[in-house]
Design a protein around this motif. Structure first.
Motif, PDB file in Angstrom:
ATOM      1  N   LEU A   1      28.082  12.773   1.269  1.00  0.00           N
ATOM      2  CA  LEU A   1      29.402  12.175   1.047  1.00  0.00           C
ATOM      3  C   LEU A   1      29.928  12.417  -0.366  1.00  0.00           C
ATOM      4  O   LEU A   1      31.113  12.232  -0.627  1.00  0.00           O
ATOM      5  CB  LEU A   1      29.354  10.674   1.351  1.00  0.00           C
ATOM      6  CG  LEU A   1      29.158  10.321   2.828  1.00  0.00           C
ATOM      7  CD1 LEU A   1      28.963   8.820   2.991  1.00  0.00           C
ATOM      8  CD2 LEU A   1      30.329  10.805   3.660  1.00  0.00           C
ATOM      9  N   ASP A   2      29.044  12.852  -1.269  1.00  0.00           N
ATOM     10  CA  ASP A   2      29.491  13.177  -2.631  1.00  0.00           C
ATOM     11  C   ASP A   2      30.350  14.444  -2.634  1.00  0.00           C
ATOM     12  O   ASP A   2      31.001  14.747  -3.632  1.00  0.00           O
ATOM     13  CB  ASP A   2      28.288  13.392  -3.554  1.00  0.00           C
ATOM     14  CG  ASP A   2      27.479  12.117  -3.759  1.00  0.00           C
ATOM     15  OD1 ASP A   2      28.036  11.016  -3.543  1.00  0.00           O
ATOM     16  OD2 ASP A   2      26.291  12.215  -4.109  1.00  0.00           O
ATOM     17  N   TYR A   3      30.327  15.182  -1.544  1.00  0.00           N
ATOM     18  CA  TYR A   3      31.019  16.466  -1.487  1.00  0.00           C
ATOM     19  C   TYR A   3      32.152  16.497  -0.466  1.00  0.00           C
ATOM     20  O   TYR A   3      32.653  17.563  -0.133  1.00  0.00           O
ATOM     21  CB  TYR A   3      30.005  17.570  -1.173  1.00  0.00           C
ATOM     22  CG  TYR A   3      28.911  17.633  -2.200  1.00  0.00           C
ATOM     23  CD1 TYR A   3      29.126  18.241  -3.440  1.00  0.00           C
ATOM     24  CD2 TYR A   3      27.674  17.039  -1.968  1.00  0.00           C
ATOM     25  CE1 TYR A   3      28.135  18.273  -4.400  1.00  0.00           C
ATOM     26  CE2 TYR A   3      26.681  17.064  -2.927  1.00  0.00           C
ATOM     27  CZ  TYR A   3      26.918  17.683  -4.142  1.00  0.00           C
ATOM     28  OH  TYR A   3      25.936  17.709  -5.098  1.00  0.00           O
ATOM     29  N   ALA A   4      32.550  15.349   0.057  1.00  0.00           N
ATOM     30  CA  ALA A   4      33.604  15.329   1.078  1.00  0.00           C
ATOM     31  C   ALA A   4      34.537  14.145   0.865  1.00  0.00           C
ATOM     32  O   ALA A   4      34.100  13.057   0.475  1.00  0.00           O
ATOM     33  CB  ALA A   4      32.990  15.267   2.473  1.00  0.00           C
ATOM     34  N   ASP A   5      35.811  14.379   1.123  1.00  0.00           N
ATOM     35  CA  ASP A   5      36.818  13.309   1.099  1.00  0.00           C
ATOM     36  C   ASP A   5      37.091  12.793   2.501  1.00  0.00           C
ATOM     37  O   ASP A   5      37.614  11.697   2.675  1.00  0.00           O
ATOM     38  CB  ASP A   5      38.131  13.839   0.509  1.00  0.00           C
ATOM     39  CG  ASP A   5      37.933  14.396  -0.881  1.00  0.00           C
ATOM     40  OD1 ASP A   5      37.567  13.612  -1.776  1.00  0.00           O
ATOM     41  OD2 ASP A   5      38.127  15.616  -1.074  1.00  0.00           O
ATOM     42  N   ILE A   6      36.780  13.627   3.488  1.00  0.00           N
ATOM     43  CA  ILE A   6      37.051  13.312   4.890  1.00  0.00           C
ATOM     44  C   ILE A   6      35.836  13.714   5.712  1.00  0.00           C
ATOM     45  O   ILE A   6      35.275  14.794   5.516  1.00  0.00           O
ATOM     46  CB  ILE A   6      38.296  14.073   5.389  1.00  0.00           C
ATOM     47  CG1 ILE A   6      39.539  13.630   4.601  1.00  0.00           C
ATOM     48  CG2 ILE A   6      38.503  13.884   6.886  1.00  0.00           C
ATOM     49  CD1 ILE A   6      40.716  14.565   4.722  1.00  0.00           C
ATOM     50  N   VAL A   7      35.440  12.852   6.648  1.00  0.00           N
ATOM     51  CA  VAL A   7      34.360  13.158   7.584  1.00  0.00           C
ATOM     52  C   VAL A   7      35.011  13.484   8.920  1.00  0.00           C
ATOM     53  O   VAL A   7      35.779  12.688   9.456  1.00  0.00           O
ATOM     54  CB  VAL A   7      33.394  11.969   7.735  1.00  0.00           C
ATOM     55  CG1 VAL A   7      32.387  12.227   8.847  1.00  0.00           C
ATOM     56  CG2 VAL A   7      32.682  11.691   6.416  1.00  0.00           C
ATOM     57  N   SER A   8      34.709  14.658   9.448  1.00  0.00           N
ATOM     58  CA  SER A   8      35.266  15.023  10.751  1.00  0.00           C
ATOM     59  C   SER A   8      34.221  14.819  11.840  1.00  0.00           C
ATOM     60  O   SER A   8      33.026  14.958  11.604  1.00  0.00           O
ATOM     61  CB  SER A   8      35.770  16.469  10.741  1.00  0.00           C
ATOM     62  OG  SER A   8      34.701  17.375  10.787  1.00  0.00           O
ATOM     63  N   PHE A   9      34.703  14.465  13.036  1.00  0.00           N
ATOM     64  CA  PHE A   9      33.792  14.252  14.155  1.00  0.00           C
ATOM     65  C   PHE A   9      34.430  14.751  15.448  1.00  0.00           C
ATOM     66  O   PHE A   9      35.640  14.908  15.541  1.00  0.00           O
ATOM     67  CB  PHE A   9      33.403  12.769  14.266  1.00  0.00           C
ATOM     68  CG  PHE A   9      34.503  11.869  14.765  1.00  0.00           C
ATOM     69  CD1 PHE A   9      34.421  11.296  16.026  1.00  0.00           C
ATOM     70  CD2 PHE A   9      35.619  11.589  13.989  1.00  0.00           C
ATOM     71  CE1 PHE A   9      35.427  10.456  16.503  1.00  0.00           C
ATOM     72  CE2 PHE A   9      36.626  10.760  14.447  1.00  0.00           C
ATOM     73  CZ  PHE A   9      36.526  10.192  15.711  1.00  0.00           C
ATOM     74  N   HIS A  10      33.577  15.024  16.430  1.00  0.00           N
ATOM     75  CA  HIS A  10      33.998  15.510  17.751  1.00  0.00           C
ATOM     76  C   HIS A  10      33.452  14.524  18.782  1.00  0.00           C
ATOM     77  O   HIS A  10      32.273  14.591  19.126  1.00  0.00           O
ATOM     78  CB  HIS A  10      33.448  16.911  18.016  1.00  0.00           C
ATOM     79  CG  HIS A  10      33.781  17.904  16.951  1.00  0.00           C
ATOM     80  ND1 HIS A  10      33.123  19.104  16.849  1.00  0.00           N
ATOM     81  CD2 HIS A  10      34.690  17.878  15.949  1.00  0.00           C
ATOM     82  CE1 HIS A  10      33.613  19.790  15.827  1.00  0.00           C
ATOM     83  NE2 HIS A  10      34.562  19.056  15.257  1.00  0.00           N
ATOM     84  N   PRO A  11      34.273  13.616  19.306  1.00  0.00           N
ATOM     85  CA  PRO A  11      33.769  12.485  20.096  1.00  0.00           C
ATOM     86  C   PRO A  11      33.558  12.756  21.587  1.00  0.00           C
ATOM     87  O   PRO A  11      34.032  12.015  22.442  1.00  0.00           O
ATOM     88  CB  PRO A  11      34.860  11.433  19.888  1.00  0.00           C
ATOM     89  CG  PRO A  11      36.106  12.232  19.724  1.00  0.00           C
ATOM     90  CD  PRO A  11      35.705  13.477  18.991  1.00  0.00           C
ATOM     91  N   TYR A  12      32.828  13.804  21.916  1.00  0.00           N
ATOM     92  CA  TYR A  12      32.615  14.124  23.328  1.00  0.00           C
ATOM     93  C   TYR A  12      31.804  13.053  24.060  1.00  0.00           C
ATOM     94  O   TYR A  12      31.969  12.851  25.253  1.00  0.00           O
ATOM     95  CB  TYR A  12      31.929  15.492  23.470  1.00  0.00           C
ATOM     96  CG  TYR A  12      32.855  16.623  23.131  1.00  0.00           C
ATOM     97  CD1 TYR A  12      33.853  16.996  24.012  1.00  0.00           C
ATOM     98  CD2 TYR A  12      32.752  17.296  21.930  1.00  0.00           C
ATOM     99  CE1 TYR A  12      34.722  18.034  23.708  1.00  0.00           C
ATOM    100  CE2 TYR A  12      33.618  18.326  21.613  1.00  0.00           C
ATOM    101  CZ  TYR A  12      34.598  18.692  22.512  1.00  0.00           C
ATOM    102  OH  TYR A  12      35.466  19.702  22.209  1.00  0.00           O
ATOM    103  N   HIS A  13      30.932  12.376  23.362  1.00  0.00           N
ATOM    104  CA  HIS A  13      30.096  11.338  23.971  1.00  0.00           C
ATOM    105  C   HIS A  13      30.857  10.013  24.074  1.00  0.00           C
ATOM    106  O   HIS A  13      30.378   9.075  24.704  1.00  0.00           O
ATOM    107  CB  HIS A  13      28.826  11.172  23.136  1.00  0.00           C
ATOM    108  CG  HIS A  13      27.793  10.269  23.730  1.00  0.00           C
ATOM    109  ND1 HIS A  13      27.191  10.519  24.945  1.00  0.00           N
ATOM    110  CD2 HIS A  13      27.254   9.113  23.275  1.00  0.00           C
ATOM    111  CE1 HIS A  13      26.323   9.554  25.207  1.00  0.00           C
ATOM    112  NE2 HIS A  13      26.339   8.700  24.211  1.00  0.00           N
ATOM    113  N   SER A  14      32.037   9.942  23.449  1.00  0.00           N
ATOM    114  CA  SER A  14      32.801   8.693  23.369  1.00  0.00           C
ATOM    115  C   SER A  14      34.289   8.990  23.530  1.00  0.00           C
ATOM    116  O   SER A  14      35.085   8.703  22.646  1.00  0.00           O
ATOM    117  CB  SER A  14      32.542   8.014  22.033  1.00  0.00           C
ATOM    118  OG  SER A  14      31.176   7.788  21.858  1.00  0.00           O
ATOM    119  N   ARG A  15      34.648   9.558  24.654  1.00  0.00           N
ATOM    120  CA  ARG A  15      36.029  10.018  24.850  1.00  0.00           C
ATOM    121  C   ARG A  15      37.013   8.874  25.068  1.00  0.00           C
ATOM    122  O   ARG A  15      38.170   8.965  24.700  1.00  0.00           O
ATOM    123  CB  ARG A  15      36.096  10.950  26.050  1.00  0.00           C
ATOM    124  CG  ARG A  15      35.224  12.165  25.911  1.00  0.00           C
ATOM    125  CD  ARG A  15      35.202  12.961  27.184  1.00  0.00           C
ATOM    126  NE  ARG A  15      34.015  13.787  27.188  1.00  0.00           N
ATOM    127  CZ  ARG A  15      33.608  14.496  28.221  1.00  0.00           C
ATOM    128  NH1 ARG A  15      34.293  14.485  29.333  1.00  0.00           N
ATOM    129  NH2 ARG A  15      32.527  15.212  28.140  1.00  0.00           N
TER     130      ARG A  15
END
Length: 197
Positions: A40-54
């Protein structure tokens, strides 16, 4: 990459991780390990792909996955973006991913409101086949000027939702009996809300 992007422009927003829960995976354990190691020291935004939680009614509900991800991040200044979800809804016939790619306007509206209601900075990317009426032309998107692109109901929903909710902020969330979820939104000082089961 982080250091170089910051040198070029200190205001750059750096997106990281692309946490994916496709193929039945769960992003919680993997994300926690990444974050513990200092990612998290290297990112301003966390991206995710919610296929398991549509959906809210998924085995792993969409709002719970976003809530768990936010808790794992532990820093409200780090944004969360949904950067991929080709299969929008839970397909009734198991394993038919193609069927859930051919979504209806109601599916898009629901996911749009889930992401907005949960404070996700960007909802799913829009794909071409979702925007246009299928004309049964072979190679519809691969040949120049050989087809007429007519907006579909999905196009209308995306356009309407974008205009209606542009600049809106989530004011509250409530879970009611029988799995009804209410997200309250404020826009230009006036309340607007979405309710569905």
């Amino acid at each position: 990459a982080h250091d170089e992007l910051r040198k070029i422009n200190p205001q750059n927003q750096i997106i990281g991780f692309c946490l994916s829960s496709d193929l039945g995976g769960n992003i919680d354990e993997f994300s926690q390990e990444c974050f513990k190691k200092g990612g998290l020291d290297y990112a301003d935004i966390v991206s995710f792909h919610p296929y398991h939680s549509r959906e809210l009614g998924s085995v792993n509900p969409a709002d719970r996955q976003i809530e768990n991800l936010r808790k794992s991040i532990g820093n409200p200044k780090i944004g969360i973006w949904n950067t991929e979800l080709y299969y929008i809804f839970e397909e009734a016939s198991a394993g038919n991913s193609y069927g859930s790619m051919r979504c209806e306007p109601e599916h898009l509206a629901k996911r749009f409101l889930i992401d907005l209601g949960e404070g996700v900075g960007q909802s799913i990317a829009v794909t071409g086949y979702q925007m246009w009426k299928p004309m049964l032309n072979p190679g519809m998107f691969h040949q120049k000027n050989l087809t007429q692109l007519i907006p579909s109901g999905n196009y209308v929903v995306y356009n309407t939702m974008a205009r209606l909710f542009e600049g809106a902020k989530t004011d509250f969330k409530a879970k009611l009996p029988q799995n009804v979820v209410v997200y309250g939104f404020i826009k230009d000082g006036a309340p607007i809300a979405a309710v569905w089961n």
